[in-house]
Design a protein around this motif. Structure first.
Motif, PDB file in Angstrom:
ATOM      1  N   VAL A  21     -47.751 -11.583  64.019  1.00 29.19           N
ATOM      2  CA  VAL A  21     -47.852 -12.790  63.182  1.00 29.19           C
ATOM      3  C   VAL A  21     -46.481 -13.177  62.635  1.00 29.19           C
ATOM      4  N   LEU A  22     -45.726 -12.192  62.149  1.00 31.13           N
ATOM      5  CA  LEU A  22     -44.387 -12.492  61.626  1.00 31.13           C
ATOM      6  C   LEU A  22     -43.490 -13.069  62.716  1.00 31.13           C
ATOM      7  N   TYR A  23     -43.582 -12.501  63.924  1.00 31.02           N
ATOM      8  CA  TYR A  23     -42.739 -12.965  65.038  1.00 31.02           C
ATOM      9  C   TYR A  23     -43.086 -14.393  65.450  1.00 31.02           C
ATOM     10  N   THR A  24     -44.377 -14.659  65.620  1.00 31.16           N
ATOM     11  CA  THR A  24     -44.782 -15.962  66.156  1.00 31.16           C
ATOM     12  C   THR A  24     -44.757 -17.080  65.105  1.00 31.16           C
ATOM     13  N   LYS A  25     -44.976 -16.735  63.835  1.00 31.27           N
ATOM     14  CA  LYS A  25     -45.100 -17.781  62.819  1.00 31.27           C
ATOM     15  C   LYS A  25     -43.893 -17.896  61.888  1.00 31.27           C
ATOM     16  N   VAL A  39     -37.714  -7.901  59.150  1.00 27.28           N
ATOM     17  CA  VAL A  39     -38.178  -6.518  59.146  1.00 27.28           C
ATOM     18  C   VAL A  39     -36.984  -5.629  59.459  1.00 27.28           C
ATOM     19  N   VAL A  40     -36.653  -4.717  58.545  1.00 27.17           N
ATOM     20  CA  VAL A  40     -35.476  -3.865  58.735  1.00 27.17           C
ATOM     21  C   VAL A  40     -35.826  -2.466  59.230  1.00 27.17           C
ATOM     22  N   SER A  41     -37.110  -2.080  59.122  1.00 28.17           N
ATOM     23  CA  SER A  41     -37.522  -0.794  59.686  1.00 28.17           C
ATOM     24  C   SER A  41     -39.000  -0.825  60.005  1.00 28.17           C
ATOM     25  N   ILE A  42     -39.361  -0.047  61.036  1.00 23.32           N
ATOM     26  CA  ILE A  42     -40.769   0.162  61.397  1.00 23.32           C
ATOM     27  C   ILE A  42     -40.947   1.651  61.662  1.00 23.32           C
ATOM     28  N   THR A  43     -42.009   2.199  61.118  1.00 25.76           N
ATOM     29  CA  THR A  43     -42.287   3.631  61.266  1.00 25.76           C
ATOM     30  C   THR A  43     -43.661   3.834  61.874  1.00 25.76           C
ATOM     31  N   ASP A  44     -43.720   4.617  62.975  1.00 30.06           N
ATOM     32  CA  ASP A  44     -45.010   5.099  63.461  1.00 30.06           C
ATOM     33  C   ASP A  44     -45.057   6.612  63.293  1.00 30.06           C
ATOM     34  N   ALA A  47     -41.640   8.165  65.036  1.00 31.03           N
ATOM     35  CA  ALA A  47     -40.248   7.753  64.823  1.00 31.03           C
ATOM     36  C   ALA A  47     -40.159   6.590  63.850  1.00 31.03           C
ATOM     37  N   THR A  48     -38.930   6.381  63.370  1.00 33.50           N
ATOM     38  CA  THR A  48     -38.586   5.186  62.597  1.00 33.50           C
ATOM     39  C   THR A  48     -37.459   4.467  63.312  1.00 33.50           C
ATOM     40  N   ILE A  49     -37.648   3.181  63.554  1.00 33.16           N
ATOM     41  CA  ILE A  49     -36.547   2.354  64.055  1.00 33.16           C
ATOM     42  C   ILE A  49     -36.015   1.553  62.877  1.00 33.16           C
ATOM     43  N   TRP A  50     -34.694   1.385  62.834  1.00 35.25           N
ATOM     44  CA  TRP A  50     -34.048   0.867  61.623  1.00 35.25           C
ATOM     45  C   TRP A  50     -32.835   0.039  62.032  1.00 35.25           C
ATOM     46  N   ASP A  51     -32.847  -1.196  61.598  1.00 32.76           N
ATOM     47  CA  ASP A  51     -31.699  -2.089  61.815  1.00 32.76           C
ATOM     48  C   ASP A  51     -31.621  -2.992  60.589  1.00 32.76           C
ATOM     49  N   GLN A  52     -30.613  -2.776  59.769  1.00 32.62           N
ATOM     50  CA  GLN A  52     -30.522  -3.491  58.503  1.00 32.62           C
ATOM     51  C   GLN A  52     -30.342  -4.998  58.686  1.00 32.62           C
ATOM     52  N   GLU A  53     -29.865  -5.405  59.859  1.00 31.81           N
ATOM     53  CA  GLU A  53     -29.694  -6.838  60.122  1.00 31.81           C
ATOM     54  C   GLU A  53     -31.034  -7.506  60.434  1.00 31.81           C
ATOM     55  N   ALA A  54     -31.936  -6.783  61.063  1.00 32.14           N
ATOM     56  CA  ALA A  54     -33.296  -7.232  61.409  1.00 32.14           C
ATOM     57  C   ALA A  54     -33.670  -6.681  62.770  1.00 32.14           C
ATOM     58  N   ILE A  55     -34.857  -6.118  62.826  1.00 32.81           N
ATOM     59  CA  ILE A  55     -35.377  -5.579  64.083  1.00 32.81           C
ATOM     60  C   ILE A  55     -35.912  -6.722  64.940  1.00 32.81           C
ATOM     61  N   ASN A  56     -35.689  -6.622  66.235  1.00 34.00           N
ATOM     62  CA  ASN A  56     -36.296  -7.556  67.190  1.00 34.00           C
ATOM     63  C   ASN A  56     -37.766  -7.167  67.329  1.00 34.00           C
ATOM     64  N   LEU A  57     -38.636  -7.950  66.708  1.00 33.47           N
ATOM     65  CA  LEU A  57     -40.051  -7.585  66.659  1.00 33.47           C
ATOM     66  C   LEU A  57     -40.713  -7.612  68.025  1.00 33.47           C
ATOM     67  N   ARG A  58     -40.302  -8.549  68.880  1.00 35.15           N
ATOM     68  CA  ARG A  58     -40.881  -8.601  70.221  1.00 35.15           C
ATOM     69  C   ARG A  58     -40.573  -7.317  70.985  1.00 35.15           C
ATOM     70  N   GLU A  59     -39.340  -6.832  70.882  1.00 35.03           N
ATOM     71  CA  GLU A  59     -38.978  -5.576  71.554  1.00 35.03           C
ATOM     72  C   GLU A  59     -39.765  -4.397  70.989  1.00 35.03           C
ATOM     73  N   ALA A  60     -39.918  -4.374  69.676  1.00 37.31           N
ATOM     74  CA  ALA A  60     -40.651  -3.270  69.049  1.00 37.31           C
ATOM     75  C   ALA A  60     -42.109  -3.258  69.507  1.00 37.31           C
ATOM     76  N   ILE A  61     -42.739  -4.424  69.532  1.00 39.53           N
ATOM     77  CA  ILE A  61     -44.138  -4.525  69.965  1.00 39.53           C
ATOM     78  C   ILE A  61     -44.280  -4.102  71.426  1.00 39.53           C
ATOM     79  N   GLU A  62     -43.380  -4.587  72.282  1.00 34.01           N
ATOM     80  CA  GLU A  62     -43.455  -4.249  73.702  1.00 34.01           C
ATOM     81  C   GLU A  62     -43.220  -2.757  73.939  1.00 34.01           C
TER      82      GLU A  62
END
Length: 337
Positions: A21-25, A39-44, A47-62
């Protein structure tokens, strides 16, 4: 334009739904609200992925969809192994998004608030068991602590009680808040066995692998307790009367349907009282929902009877509640609107 930074903790179905939703809208949110959300970090769980500039949400989802884990998030990115408390302490974010089922999450919710970070959650136990401490701390820090998606997914019953009917005194809330039990009951009514109905619910993703919280009434009790916190005052979960559907026989369920009074797992919330119990409801009445629909009938002194009906589950529906709260958090923090 101010930027609101988020750390998402939990990247199962709901977490990915929120990211989608954040990516598309995002263009819509920027245009309508003047909000730039990153989004600067996502944790499952891996692992945690972290990019203070902003994570590419499409890449994270894929990455999650294809590999099942964020630890495979590309060679050019650094991947960390952080637990939720470490995320809260180490990553610079304005708001923590909790879309986990962590029963001990109130510990890191409190830590986030102490560190000046707002919290948005779909996770019920922290709100059930530590509501007063969390809300009092958030208020003292002038921070958002928001939990719309804990009850009825994105159907806005939480904000209706918190913000919309402020002149009214609630007398009673009656509702059906667990879609899994409704699905099973309606399936048995049409001829399935209990075992067949449960298996179909699990295959469809409606029921969990361990469905005991739903069948025993615990999930509905969590939701009803949260509504009591809002409509009246915080109540101890130990005082909640809970009966699930596991003691109903298939014959009882089908006979009730034939008589025009099908069973539903009904929550009743009154001042000082929360009850979860299978009850016969009128077939044409508001509580006779089917599928995974949820319904709440709110009785107040001034408006009388209000009915709120909507999906009580689903990825998009829950994501609607979570992202709506993210926008409310931005409004609270930056006074956008």
């Amino acid at each position: 334009m101010n930027s609101l930074s988020l750390s998402i903790i939990g990247f199962g179905n709901v977490g990915r739904g929120v990211a989608e939703v954040l990516y598309t809208k995002m263009p819509h949110f920027k245009k309508k609200y003047g909000i730039n959300i990153k989004v600067v970090s996502i944790t499952d769980t891996s692992a945690t992925i972290w990019d203070q500039e902003a994570i590419n949400l499409r890449e994270a989802i894929e990455t999650k969809n294809h590999f099942g884990s964020l630890k495979f998030w590309g060679n050019e990115y650094e991947v960390y192994k952080l637990d939720p408390m470490e995320v809260v302490k180490e990553i610079d974010a304005d708001v923590i998004i909790d879309v986990t089922n962590d029963k001990n999450a109130s510990k890191w919710h409190l830590e986030a608030l102490k560190r000046g970070k707002g919290v948005v959650t779909s996770n019920k136990p922290p709100v059930v068991f530590d509501y007063k401490e969390l809300v009092d701390l958030a208020n003292s820090k002038n921070l958002p602590y928001l939990f719309e998606a804990t009850v009825m997914a994105g159907t806005p019953i939480i904000n209706l009680l918190k913000e919309e009917i402020l002149a009214d005194s609630v007398k009673r809330i009656s509702g059906v808040f667990n879609g899994t039990t409704t699905f099973i009951l309606t399936s048995i009514e049409t001829g399935m066995t209990f075992k067949e109905a449960l298996k179909q619910a699990q295959t469809a993703g409606i029921a969990e692998r361990d469905p005991s919280n739903d069948l025993k009434g615990i999930d509905a009790a969590y939701k009803a307790t949260i509504l009591h916190h809002l409509a009246f005052y915080p109540i101890d979960f130990k005082e909640v009367h809970i009966e699930g559907i596991e003691n109903l026989s298939e014959e009882e369920i089908r006979e009730a349907k034939k008589e025009g009074t099908p069973f539903r797992l009904v929550a009743t919330v009154e001042e000082g009282k929360v009850e979860i119990k299978p009850k016969k409801v009128y077939e044409n009445g508001p509580l006779a929902v089917s599928g995974t629909s949820n319904v709440a009938v709110i009785e107040t002194d001034l408006l009388g009877e209000l009915m709120l009906k909507g999906s009580g589950a689903g990825i998009k529906e829950t994501a609607s509640g979570v992202v709506g709260d993210i926008i409310r958090a931005a409004v609270s923090i930056y006074k956008y609107l």
